[in-house]
Design a protein around this motif. Structure first.
Motif, PDB file in Angstrom:
ATOM      1  N   ARG A  91      38.117  98.883  57.301  1.00 35.66           N
ATOM      2  CA  ARG A  91      38.014  97.255  57.341  1.00 35.66           C
ATOM      3  C   ARG A  91      38.753  96.612  58.595  1.00 35.66           C
ATOM      4  O   ARG A  91      38.014  95.995  59.387  1.00 35.66           O
ATOM      5  CB  ARG A  91      38.745  96.666  56.060  1.00 35.66           C
ATOM      6  CG  ARG A  91      37.837  96.809  55.150  1.00 35.66           C
ATOM      7  CD  ARG A  91      38.495  96.548  53.573  1.00 35.66           C
ATOM      8  NE  ARG A  91      39.770  97.307  53.189  1.00 35.66           N
ATOM      9  CZ  ARG A  91      40.925  96.892  53.371  1.00 35.66           C
ATOM     10  NH1 ARG A  91      41.153  95.689  53.927  1.00 35.66           N
ATOM     11  NH2 ARG A  91      41.736  97.789  53.208  1.00 35.66           N
ATOM     12  N   TRP A  93      40.554  96.492  62.537  1.00 32.27           N
ATOM     13  CA  TRP A  93      40.079  97.282  63.763  1.00 32.27           C
ATOM     14  C   TRP A  93      40.822  98.681  63.819  1.00 32.27           C
ATOM     15  O   TRP A  93      40.006  99.475  64.671  1.00 32.27           O
ATOM     16  CB  TRP A  93      40.261  96.263  64.866  1.00 32.27           C
ATOM     17  CG  TRP A  93      39.624  96.740  66.402  1.00 32.27           C
ATOM     18  CD1 TRP A  93      38.800  97.681  66.483  1.00 32.27           C
ATOM     19  CD2 TRP A  93      39.763  95.760  67.271  1.00 32.27           C
ATOM     20  NE1 TRP A  93      38.416  97.554  67.732  1.00 32.27           N
ATOM     21  CE2 TRP A  93      38.664  96.425  68.353  1.00 32.27           C
ATOM     22  CE3 TRP A  93      40.191  94.821  68.000  1.00 32.27           C
ATOM     23  CZ2 TRP A  93      38.513  95.858  69.533  1.00 32.27           C
ATOM     24  CZ3 TRP A  93      39.998  94.206  69.177  1.00 32.27           C
ATOM     25  CH2 TRP A  93      38.986  94.852  70.107  1.00 32.27           C
ATOM     26  N   THR A 188      31.792  93.938  62.087  1.00 29.59           N
ATOM     27  CA  THR A 188      32.938  92.849  61.594  1.00 29.59           C
ATOM     28  C   THR A 188      32.429  91.677  60.738  1.00 29.59           C
ATOM     29  O   THR A 188      32.975  91.091  59.898  1.00 29.59           O
ATOM     30  CB  THR A 188      33.779  92.667  62.722  1.00 29.59           C
ATOM     31  OG1 THR A 188      33.056  91.913  63.660  1.00 29.59           O
ATOM     32  CG2 THR A 188      34.396  94.004  63.276  1.00 29.59           C
ATOM     33  N   GLU A 191      31.277  92.572  57.554  1.00 24.57           N
ATOM     34  CA  GLU A 191      32.442  92.573  56.613  1.00 24.57           C
ATOM     35  C   GLU A 191      32.850  91.312  56.267  1.00 24.57           C
ATOM     36  O   GLU A 191      33.281  91.015  55.004  1.00 24.57           O
ATOM     37  CB  GLU A 191      33.620  93.280  57.369  1.00 24.57           C
ATOM     38  CG  GLU A 191      33.549  94.653  57.567  1.00 24.57           C
ATOM     39  CD  GLU A 191      34.920  95.216  58.193  1.00 24.57           C
ATOM     40  OE1 GLU A 191      35.977  95.434  57.497  1.00 24.57           O
ATOM     41  OE2 GLU A 191      34.964  95.158  59.580  1.00 24.57           O
ATOM     42  N   GLU A 198      36.950  91.566  54.291  1.00 28.96           N
ATOM     43  CA  GLU A 198      37.945  91.757  55.113  1.00 28.96           C
ATOM     44  C   GLU A 198      37.901  90.322  55.761  1.00 28.96           C
ATOM     45  O   GLU A 198      36.719  89.914  56.333  1.00 28.96           O
ATOM     46  CB  GLU A 198      37.821  92.732  56.476  1.00 28.96           C
ATOM     47  CG  GLU A 198      39.149  92.655  57.355  1.00 28.96           C
ATOM     48  CD  GLU A 198      40.453  93.255  56.529  1.00 28.96           C
ATOM     49  OE1 GLU A 198      41.411  92.821  57.246  1.00 28.96           O
ATOM     50  OE2 GLU A 198      40.193  93.734  55.635  1.00 28.96           O
ATOM     51  N   ASP A 200      39.349  89.008  58.794  1.00 32.53           N
ATOM     52  CA  ASP A 200      39.338  88.767  60.272  1.00 32.53           C
ATOM     53  C   ASP A 200      39.706  90.184  60.828  1.00 32.53           C
ATOM     54  O   ASP A 200      40.827  90.542  61.256  1.00 32.53           O
ATOM     55  CB  ASP A 200      40.484  87.912  60.745  1.00 32.53           C
ATOM     56  CG  ASP A 200      40.296  87.461  62.037  1.00 32.53           C
ATOM     57  OD1 ASP A 200      39.165  87.891  62.740  1.00 32.53           O
ATOM     58  OD2 ASP A 200      41.107  86.625  62.809  1.00 32.53           O
ATOM     59  N   PRO A 201      38.724  91.143  60.588  1.00 38.26           N
ATOM     60  CA  PRO A 201      39.078  92.735  61.164  1.00 38.26           C
ATOM     61  C   PRO A 201      39.596  92.812  62.698  1.00 38.26           C
ATOM     62  O   PRO A 201      40.215  93.550  63.052  1.00 38.26           O
ATOM     63  CB  PRO A 201      37.481  93.266  61.262  1.00 38.26           C
ATOM     64  CG  PRO A 201      36.859  92.256  60.128  1.00 38.26           C
ATOM     65  CD  PRO A 201      37.306  90.951  60.392  1.00 38.26           C
ATOM     66  N   MET A 202      39.019  91.789  63.738  1.00 37.38           N
ATOM     67  CA  MET A 202      39.125  91.925  65.044  1.00 37.38           C
ATOM     68  C   MET A 202      39.997  90.784  65.520  1.00 37.38           C
ATOM     69  O   MET A 202      40.168  90.546  66.806  1.00 37.38           O
ATOM     70  CB  MET A 202      37.967  92.239  65.826  1.00 37.38           C
ATOM     71  CG  MET A 202      37.241  93.395  65.577  1.00 37.38           C
ATOM     72  SD  MET A 202      35.474  93.616  66.347  1.00 37.38           S
ATOM     73  CE  MET A 202      36.226  93.971  68.100  1.00 37.38           C
TER      74      MET A 202
END
Length: 263
Positions: A91, A93, A188, A191, A198, A200-202
């Motif tokens: 999930r 980064w 992302t 996701e 998730e 805010d993965p990045m």
């Protein structure tokens, strides 16, 4: 503390400010020592010998990834599609980088080594600069160990890909890494909006922790985020492909000089 309490991370574990504490510093120094030692030992070895090291590191990452998923499935008491995807898929980064590194060993292509190294190193540097997990509890339970170990493996593996000569950053082929990055971005968004596993993965969505640390509005933060990403990615190519960069620079200067003399 029983083994079950440790592996399930259910033992009472008070929070503490462990960033840049003794354990944090020792782990970072150990990672640096491992990188230097392996690089010096294998710098003149065959590609087969160097690839064995990558396979071992990838196997260690996979062991932690599988173990955590098994533990979380055992702990879970309710399953639907979203919860299963939440448990199965990488999930944030950092977790995505773990899988990128493992896949890179299987793919065994320069462009994928490049991509995995760049993105994984960024995640590792951010983590060790100010770790939000792992070092922030009184005891090192399994969840703490997982965070520390996987980020350490990501740091070591991403740098060894470079020092053991598996990467080659060239501007003429950087479009391949760009496609990989675009795929990760698409994943992302999947996701966030489709799977909703998730938020805010990045770390580019509004209201994330990094944005709050900077204390700026979302527009300014997004601009900083994009500029930083472009600069960070270009550093690898400017260093590794510097002959091409300087060649183009001097060619442009020569053309300008010719045009002035012609005028």
């Amino acid at each position: 503390m029983t083994f079950q309490e440790w592996i399930f991370s259910s033992y009472p574990n008070p929070s503490k400010d462990g960033q840049w504490g003794l354990l944090h510093i020792l782990v970072l120094l150990f990672c640096i020592a491992i990188i230097i030692a392996i690089t010096l030992l294998l710098r003149k070895k065959s590609e087969k010998a160097r690839r064995i090291v990558l396979w071992v590191l990838a196997a260690l990452i996979l062991t932690f990834e599988i173990t955590r998923r098994v533990v979380n499935f055992i702990k879970a008491d309710y399953f639907d599609f979203n919860s299963v995807m939440y448990l199965l898929l990488p999930r944030p980064w950092c977790a995505i980088s773990c899988w990128a590194l493992m896949i890179s060993v299987l793919v065994n292509k320069k462009f994928f080594y490049n991509f995995a190294s760049i993105t994984s190193l960024l995640c590792a540097l951010v983590f060790f600069a100010y770790p939000g997990v792992g070092f922030n509890n009184e005891y090192i339970l399994f969840e703490n160990l997982y965070s520390i170990a996987t980020h350490s493996l990501v740091l070591v593996t991403s740098i060894l890909l470079i020092t053991l000569r598996f990467t080659k950053f060239e501007y003429k082929t950087c479009w391949k890494e760009a496609i990989c990055y675009a795929v990760i971005l698409a994943y992302t968004f999947l996701e966030i909006y489709a799977l909703q596993i998730e938020a805010d993965p990045m770390y580019f969505m509004p209201g994330n922790d990094v944005m709050e640390i900077f204390g700026v509005g979302y527009g300014a933060y997004l601009a900083i985020y994009i500029i930083f990403t472009l600069v960070y990615f270009n550093i690898f190519y400017l260093i590794d492909d510097r002959k091409f960069v300087f060649k183009k620079y001097y060619e442009k200067r020569a053309l300008k000089k010719q045009s002035k003399n012609g005028a």
